[in-house]
Design a protein around this motif. Structure first.
Motif, mmCIF file in Angstrom:
data_model
loop_
_atom_site.group_PDB
_atom_site.id
_atom_site.type_symbol
_atom_site.label_atom_id
_atom_site.label_comp_id
_atom_site.label_asym_id
_atom_site.label_seq_id
_atom_site.Cartn_x
_atom_site.Cartn_y
_atom_site.Cartn_z
ATOM 1 N N ARG A 1 0.848 -1.186 0.000
ATOM 2 C CA ARG A 1 0.000 0.000 0.000
ATOM 3 C C ARG A 1 0.891 1.245 0.000
ATOM 4 O O ARG A 1 1.867 1.319 0.746
ATOM 5 C CB ARG A 1 -0.904 0.029 1.238
ATOM 6 N N VAL A 2 0.529 2.205 -0.829
ATOM 7 C CA VAL A 2 1.332 3.421 -0.943
ATOM 8 C C VAL A 2 1.409 4.136 0.407
ATOM 9 O O VAL A 2 2.459 4.653 0.786
ATOM 10 C CB VAL A 2 0.741 4.355 -2.010
ATOM 11 N N SER A 3 0.304 4.135 1.151
ATOM 12 C CA SER A 3 0.272 4.850 2.430
ATOM 13 C C SER A 3 1.142 4.184 3.491
ATOM 14 O O SER A 3 1.492 4.817 4.487
ATOM 15 C CB SER A 3 -1.168 4.958 2.939
ATOM 16 N N ASN A 4 1.516 2.915 3.274
ATOM 17 C CA ASN A 4 2.379 2.222 4.228
ATOM 18 C C ASN A 4 3.862 2.422 3.943
ATOM 19 O O ASN A 4 4.709 1.996 4.732
ATOM 20 C CB ASN A 4 2.067 0.716 4.229
ATOM 21 N N LEU A 5 4.170 3.038 2.818
ATOM 22 C CA LEU A 5 5.558 3.308 2.489
ATOM 23 C C LEU A 5 6.094 4.446 3.353
ATOM 24 O O LEU A 5 5.351 5.343 3.746
ATOM 25 C CB LEU A 5 5.696 3.703 1.015
ATOM 26 N N SER A 6 7.384 4.405 3.643
ATOM 27 C CA SER A 6 8.003 5.520 4.354
ATOM 28 C C SER A 6 8.011 6.754 3.451
ATOM 29 O O SER A 6 7.786 6.659 2.235
ATOM 30 C CB SER A 6 9.442 5.163 4.746
ATOM 31 N N TYR A 7 8.307 7.909 4.044
ATOM 32 C CA TYR A 7 8.352 9.144 3.255
ATOM 33 C C TYR A 7 9.367 9.025 2.116
ATOM 34 O O TYR A 7 9.099 9.403 0.979
ATOM 35 C CB TYR A 7 8.704 10.329 4.153
ATOM 36 N N GLY A 8 10.536 8.467 2.439
ATOM 37 C CA GLY A 8 11.563 8.306 1.417
ATOM 38 C C GLY A 8 11.112 7.368 0.306
ATOM 39 O O GLY A 8 11.382 7.625 -0.876
ATOM 40 N N GLN A 9 10.425 6.280 0.652
ATOM 41 C CA GLN A 9 9.925 5.350 -0.365
ATOM 42 C C GLN A 9 8.848 6.007 -1.228
ATOM 43 O O GLN A 9 8.769 5.762 -2.428
ATOM 44 C CB GLN A 9 9.378 4.090 0.303
ATOM 45 N N GLN A 10 7.996 6.829 -0.609
ATOM 46 C CA GLN A 10 6.982 7.546 -1.385
ATOM 47 C C GLN A 10 7.634 8.508 -2.375
ATOM 48 O O GLN A 10 7.180 8.623 -3.516
ATOM 49 C CB GLN A 10 6.047 8.301 -0.440
ATOM 50 N N LYS A 11 8.724 9.174 -1.950
ATOM 51 C CA LYS A 11 9.448 10.042 -2.862
ATOM 52 C C LYS A 11 10.023 9.234 -4.027
ATOM 53 O O LYS A 11 9.947 9.653 -5.195
ATOM 54 C CB LYS A 11 10.583 10.770 -2.123
ATOM 55 N N LYS A 12 10.597 8.083 -3.725
ATOM 56 C CA LYS A 12 11.188 7.245 -4.775
ATOM 57 C C LYS A 12 10.119 6.731 -5.731
ATOM 58 O O LYS A 12 10.356 6.634 -6.946
ATOM 59 C CB LYS A 12 11.958 6.077 -4.144
ATOM 60 N N LEU A 13 8.936 6.431 -5.200
ATOM 61 C CA LEU A 13 7.833 6.004 -6.060
ATOM 62 C C LEU A 13 7.442 7.117 -7.029
ATOM 63 O O LEU A 13 7.243 6.873 -8.227
ATOM 64 C CB LEU A 13 6.631 5.595 -5.205
ATOM 65 N N GLN A 14 7.339 8.337 -6.520
ATOM 66 C CA GLN A 14 6.979 9.468 -7.385
ATOM 67 C C GLN A 14 8.055 9.709 -8.447
ATOM 68 O O GLN A 14 7.746 10.028 -9.604
ATOM 69 C CB GLN A 14 6.782 10.734 -6.547
ATOM 70 N N ILE A 15 9.315 9.560 -8.069
ATOM 71 C CA ILE A 15 10.409 9.706 -9.031
ATOM 72 C C ILE A 15 10.305 8.632 -10.113
ATOM 73 O O ILE A 15 10.446 8.920 -11.314
ATOM 74 C CB ILE A 15 11.772 9.622 -8.317
ATOM 75 N N ALA A 16 10.041 7.391 -9.703
ATOM 76 C CA ALA A 16 9.915 6.285 -10.659
ATOM 77 C C ALA A 16 8.768 6.536 -11.634
ATOM 78 O O ALA A 16 8.891 6.302 -12.841
ATOM 79 C CB ALA A 16 9.706 4.972 -9.914
#
Length: 285
Positions: free
Chosen positions: A125-140
């Protein structure tokens, strides 16, 4: 690609963040956007994305005003803000499908490779990702859209050191000839050896907009026990000094890669922009 003409913008009862600003951004470039805190980097990015309306002047993409937010423009632009807002219940791959449906050039294979590079699992789940992982997801997602204009605002904020290295690696050499990327950051070291051009904002103005290759050919960025008398800019430290000097006339490519932090400090101090612009004018006159 992006044209900024006589652009002025300020928030109500605030100083001008952009004042009579002119810029032309061409294709196939990774551009570093630098400035002190509050210099207007994020605001300029939002104006380029069409999220803010100029007080006067215009920002256009391939001839159309960005604030019109036309479907063709939105299909060719991706803006990744510093602070990400994510859906609460969607999983990573469900979230990415929203972008796949909108961006006609979305590259699913590239997206999945980037997820692997960033060590993100698609069924999380996107909401379970850490802040850094959410940033990396947006970059991807941003790098997978196939958009011609990529606007990344402070993309390395919240990333750990290995993730910053991965970001630089996946970005290096990945831009297509018809794409332009603008990276706004105050973490100058994160974009060294990555950008082709640099823009420095200060006091509502563009104080420098230059190709790093041209700066490299016209100036020497060096350090030693003592700076030479002809140095354009000097920063002293315990072991000596870092400095910028003009490249000797007729010599090129002997200066090495510009130190972006030293370059930025020189521009903010008013020591380099005038020097560089004067050499440019002499070269074109």
């Amino acid at each position: 690609m992006i044209s900024v003409k006589k652009l002025s913008f300020s928030y109500p009862k605030k100083p001008w963040l952009c004042e009579e600003m002119d810029l032309e951004l061409s294709e196939g470039k990774i551009i570093g956007l630098l400035g002190l805190n509050g210099a207007g980097k994020s605001t300029l990015m939002r104006l380029m994305a069409g999220l803010l309306k100029p007080v006067s002047g215009e920002v256009s993409f391939e001839g159309g005003a960005t604030f019109d937010r036309s479907i063709p423009f939105l299909n060719q632009m991706i803006f990744v803000p510093e602070k990400v807002s994510v859906p609460e219940f969607l999983k990573v791959k469900e979230y990415s499908s929203v972008y796949q449906d909108f961006y006609s050039g979305f590259d699913l294979d590239r997206f999945e490779k980037l997820l692997s590079e960033f060590q993100i699992i698609g069924n999380q789940r996107v909401s379970n990702l850490s802040y850094g992982q959410q940033k990396k997801l947006q970059i991807a997602i941003g790098l997978s859209t196939g958009a011609k204009l990529l606007l990344f605002d402070e993309p390395t904020n919240g990333l750990d050191i290995p993730s910053k290295s991965t970001f630089r690696r996946v970005l290096s050499g990945s831009l297509q000839e018809d794409q332009t990327m603008v990276i706004s950051t105050h973490q100058v070291k994160d974009i060294e050896n990555l950008v082709d051009q640099i823009i420095v904002l200060d006091e509502g103005k563009v104080k420098l907009h230059a190709d790093l290759e041209e700066l490299e050919n016209q100036f020497v960025f060096s350090q030693g026990p003592q700076a030479p008398d002809q140095a354009v800019f000097v920063e002293s430290h315990l072991l000596g000094a870092q400095y910028i000097v003009k490249q000797p006339y007729g010599e090129r490519n002997s200066g090495g890669s510009p130190d972006l932090e030293l370059l930025f400090n020189a521009v903010i101090a008013g020591k380099l922009a005038g020097e560089f612009l004067s050499t440019q004018n002499q070269a074109t006159s």
